[in-house]
Design a protein around this motif. Structure first.
Motif, PDB file in Angstrom:
ATOM      1  N   LEU A 154       9.015   2.294  -7.085  1.00  0.00           N
ATOM      2  CA  LEU A 154       8.482   3.084  -5.979  1.00  0.00           C
ATOM      3  C   LEU A 154       7.247   2.425  -5.375  1.00  0.00           C
ATOM      4  CD1 LEU A 154       8.802   6.624  -7.614  1.00  0.00           C
ATOM      5  CD2 LEU A 154      10.179   5.749  -5.707  1.00  0.00           C
ATOM      6  N   ASN A 155       6.419   1.859  -6.238  1.00  0.00           N
ATOM      7  CA  ASN A 155       5.215   1.182  -5.759  1.00  0.00           C
ATOM      8  C   ASN A 155       5.568  -0.036  -4.922  1.00  0.00           C
ATOM      9  OD1 ASN A 155       2.237   1.140  -5.990  1.00  0.00           O
ATOM     10  ND2 ASN A 155       2.619  -0.858  -6.899  1.00  0.00           N
ATOM     11  N   ASN A 156       6.524  -0.819  -5.411  1.00  0.00           N
ATOM     12  CA  ASN A 156       6.954  -2.010  -4.674  1.00  0.00           C
ATOM     13  C   ASN A 156       7.594  -1.629  -3.342  1.00  0.00           C
ATOM     14  OD1 ASN A 156       6.046  -3.594  -6.723  1.00  0.00           O
ATOM     15  ND2 ASN A 156       8.047  -4.281  -7.411  1.00  0.00           N
ATOM     16  N   LEU A 157       8.399  -0.572  -3.359  1.00  0.00           N
ATOM     17  CA  LEU A 157       9.040  -0.146  -2.124  1.00  0.00           C
ATOM     18  C   LEU A 157       7.995   0.276  -1.090  1.00  0.00           C
ATOM     19  CD1 LEU A 157      11.442   0.590  -0.387  1.00  0.00           C
ATOM     20  CD2 LEU A 157      11.665   2.734  -1.680  1.00  0.00           C
ATOM     21  N   GLY A 158       7.002   1.034  -1.527  1.00  0.00           N
ATOM     22  CA  GLY A 158       5.941   1.420  -0.600  1.00  0.00           C
ATOM     23  C   GLY A 158       5.218   0.214  -0.033  1.00  0.00           C
ATOM     24  N   PHE A 159       4.966  -0.770  -0.888  1.00  0.00           N
ATOM     25  CA  PHE A 159       4.283  -1.989  -0.446  1.00  0.00           C
ATOM     26  C   PHE A 159       5.092  -2.726   0.617  1.00  0.00           C
ATOM     27  CE2 PHE A 159       3.927  -6.601  -0.993  1.00  0.00           C
ATOM     28  CZ  PHE A 159       2.597  -6.786  -0.694  1.00  0.00           C
ATOM     29  N   VAL A 160       6.399  -2.865   0.378  1.00  0.00           N
ATOM     30  CA  VAL A 160       7.251  -3.589   1.323  1.00  0.00           C
ATOM     31  C   VAL A 160       7.305  -2.862   2.665  1.00  0.00           C
ATOM     32  CG1 VAL A 160       9.621  -4.312   1.786  1.00  0.00           C
ATOM     33  CG2 VAL A 160       8.638  -4.695  -0.468  1.00  0.00           C
ATOM     34  N   ILE A 161       7.441  -1.555   2.615  1.00  0.00           N
ATOM     35  CA  ILE A 161       7.489  -0.780   3.861  1.00  0.00           C
ATOM     36  C   ILE A 161       6.179  -0.919   4.629  1.00  0.00           C
ATOM     37  CG2 ILE A 161       7.633   1.568   4.789  1.00  0.00           C
ATOM     38  CD1 ILE A 161       9.566   2.191   2.453  1.00  0.00           C
ATOM     39  N   ALA A 162       5.063  -0.914   3.912  1.00  0.00           N
ATOM     40  CA  ALA A 162       3.763  -1.071   4.569  1.00  0.00           C
ATOM     41  C   ALA A 162       3.647  -2.416   5.266  1.00  0.00           C
ATOM     42  CB  ALA A 162       2.635  -0.909   3.550  1.00  0.00           C
ATOM     43  N   GLN A 163       4.354  -3.413   4.759  1.00  0.00           N
ATOM     44  CA  GLN A 163       4.294  -4.745   5.366  1.00  0.00           C
ATOM     45  C   GLN A 163       4.786  -4.752   6.805  1.00  0.00           C
ATOM     46  OE1 GLN A 163       2.528  -6.948   3.762  1.00  0.00           O
ATOM     47  NE2 GLN A 163       3.831  -8.134   2.407  1.00  0.00           N
ATOM     48  N   ARG A 164       5.686  -3.819   7.109  1.00  0.00           N
ATOM     49  CA  ARG A 164       6.167  -3.748   8.503  1.00  0.00           C
ATOM     50  C   ARG A 164       5.439  -2.674   9.304  1.00  0.00           C
ATOM     51  NH1 ARG A 164       9.872   0.469   8.646  1.00  0.00           N
ATOM     52  NH2 ARG A 164      11.045   0.928   6.733  1.00  0.00           N
ATOM     53  N   GLY A 165       4.345  -2.145   8.763  1.00  0.00           N
ATOM     54  CA  GLY A 165       3.485  -1.257   9.509  1.00  0.00           C
ATOM     55  C   GLY A 165       3.866   0.210   9.476  1.00  0.00           C
ATOM     56  N   ALA A 166       4.869   0.587   8.681  1.00  0.00           N
ATOM     57  CA  ALA A 166       5.282   1.990   8.592  1.00  0.00           C
ATOM     58  C   ALA A 166       4.476   2.664   7.480  1.00  0.00           C
ATOM     59  CB  ALA A 166       6.780   2.088   8.314  1.00  0.00           C
ATOM     60  N   TYR A 167       3.198   2.904   7.740  1.00  0.00           N
ATOM     61  CA  TYR A 167       2.282   3.331   6.687  1.00  0.00           C
ATOM     62  C   TYR A 167       2.562   4.750   6.191  1.00  0.00           C
ATOM     63  CZ  TYR A 167      -0.159  -0.832   8.211  1.00  0.00           C
ATOM     64  OH  TYR A 167      -0.465  -2.126   8.530  1.00  0.00           O
ATOM     65  N   ASP A 168       2.985   5.656   7.053  1.00  0.00           N
ATOM     66  CA  ASP A 168       3.290   7.011   6.605  1.00  0.00           C
ATOM     67  C   ASP A 168       4.481   7.008   5.649  1.00  0.00           C
ATOM     68  OD1 ASP A 168       1.212   8.063   8.055  1.00  0.00           O
ATOM     69  OD2 ASP A 168       2.458   8.661   9.766  1.00  0.00           O
ATOM     70  N   ASP A 169       5.507   6.257   5.999  1.00  0.00           N
ATOM     71  CA  ASP A 169       6.676   6.145   5.122  1.00  0.00           C
ATOM     72  C   ASP A 169       6.276   5.471   3.813  1.00  0.00           C
ATOM     73  OD1 ASP A 169       9.280   6.283   4.213  1.00  0.00           O
ATOM     74  OD2 ASP A 169       9.985   4.555   5.369  1.00  0.00           O
ATOM     75  N   ALA A 170       5.447   4.448   3.900  1.00  0.00           N
ATOM     76  CA  ALA A 170       4.992   3.743   2.694  1.00  0.00           C
ATOM     77  C   ALA A 170       4.243   4.702   1.759  1.00  0.00           C
ATOM     78  CB  ALA A 170       4.092   2.573   3.074  1.00  0.00           C
ATOM     79  N   LEU A 171       3.369   5.524   2.327  1.00  0.00           N
ATOM     80  CA  LEU A 171       2.610   6.478   1.508  1.00  0.00           C
ATOM     81  C   LEU A 171       3.524   7.521   0.867  1.00  0.00           C
ATOM     82  CD1 LEU A 171      -0.599   7.005   3.652  1.00  0.00           C
ATOM     83  CD2 LEU A 171      -0.469   6.007   1.360  1.00  0.00           C
ATOM     84  N   HIS A 172       4.613   7.863   1.532  1.00  0.00           N
ATOM     85  CA  HIS A 172       5.581   8.799   0.949  1.00  0.00           C
ATOM     86  C   HIS A 172       6.081   8.272  -0.393  1.00  0.00           C
ATOM     87  CE1 HIS A 172       9.184  11.275   0.462  1.00  0.00           C
ATOM     88  NE2 HIS A 172       9.887  10.166   0.379  1.00  0.00           N
TER      89      HIS A 172
END
Length: 264
Positions: A154-172
């Motif tokens: 889950l942590n890695n998935l959030g990190f990867v999503i944040a890389q493309r700027g989708a910070y709200d989804d990443a924080l989820h």
């Protein structure tokens, strides 16, 4: 082990000694792996690598494919942090090959998922973010993962999503990782808090991000985990996914708070 690496090291040493005395080779191999992970938690990668080499020899001697696969996965994480990505990648290949000789069942299914998690993490570090995100999302649905596997994923998935700027989804996803890691103890929780801090800062939540950095530093210190010269907002070892701790290089024109960690 995750809750208290110092206590885990003591226990692993006792089991190693008892297994040697009893000539119990399977128990010795598994306990050597546990002791190696405790050393890795203290950033003693050289000792961890030597212990894992002995465990791997024992596993191959015993013909235990599942044991060999787990030792190879552990050594992959250690060698990644030692800056040896090519030999680390070979360890994942060896783990998959060993699993072909393991009995079918839940244990093999979980082990295969763990190898895929590590492969997706390697893809992240290599910049193959779309492929990594796809793999992490698929693996997040695996019903048999342990809490240790799940918080890292889950942590890695959030990190990867944040890389493309989708910070709200990443924080989820990161919030789910925090919830799982909190059940495991400080060694799991601290790096996830640092991940959340980085994502919050990148998403514009500077105050909340700095608060998370401070909390991560406090948890690290309480657990006796090494921080080097880390400060809350500029960690020397920036942990991101349970095994991600290398400090990224600073790019010209970027503030300290915008430094991006790497997954491991």
């Amino acid at each position: 082990m995750g809750a208290d690496p110092r206590r885990g090291e003591t226990l692993a040493r006792e089991v190693v000694a008892a297994s040697r005395a009893a000539d119990d080779l399977p128990a010795l191999a598994w306990s050597l792996r546990a002791l190696a992970w405790a050393h890795r938690s203290q950033w003693d990668h050289g000792t961890a690598d030597r212990l894992l080499a002995e465990a791997l020899r024992l596993g191959r001697r015993l013909g235990d494919g599942l044991l060999v696969a787990h030792v190879c996965m552990t050594r992959h994480a250690v060698r990644q942090e030692m800056g040896r990505p090519h030999t680390a990648r070979r360890d994942l290949e060896a783990a998959l090959e060993a699993l072909t000789r393991a009995p079918a069942g839940d244990e093999r299914s979980v082990a295969e998922a763990r190898v895929r998690i590590q492969q997706a993490t390697s893809d992240t570090n290599a910049g193959r973010l779309e492929r990594a995100e796809r793999q992490f999302r698929e693996l997040a649905r695996h019903p048999l993962l342990t809490d240790t596997d799940r918080y890292k994923l889950l942590n890695n998935l959030g990190f990867v999503i944040a890389q493309r700027g989708a910070y709200d989804d990443a924080l989820h996803w990161i919030e789910q990782a925090v919830e799982v890691a909190a059940r495991l103890g400080p060694a799991a929780l601290a790096p996830v808090l640092a991940s959340r801090a980085w994502i919050r800062v990148q998403g514009g939540g500077l105050a909340l991000g700095l608060r998370d950095f401070e909390e991560a530093a406090r948890v690290y210190a309480a657990a006796g985990l090494p921080l080097g010269s880390t400060t809350p907002s500029t960690p020397t070892r920036w942990p991101t996914c349970g095994c991600c701790r290398r400090r990224p290089r600073r790019r010209p024109g970027r503030s300290r708070s915008s430094r991006r960690p790497r997954c491991r």
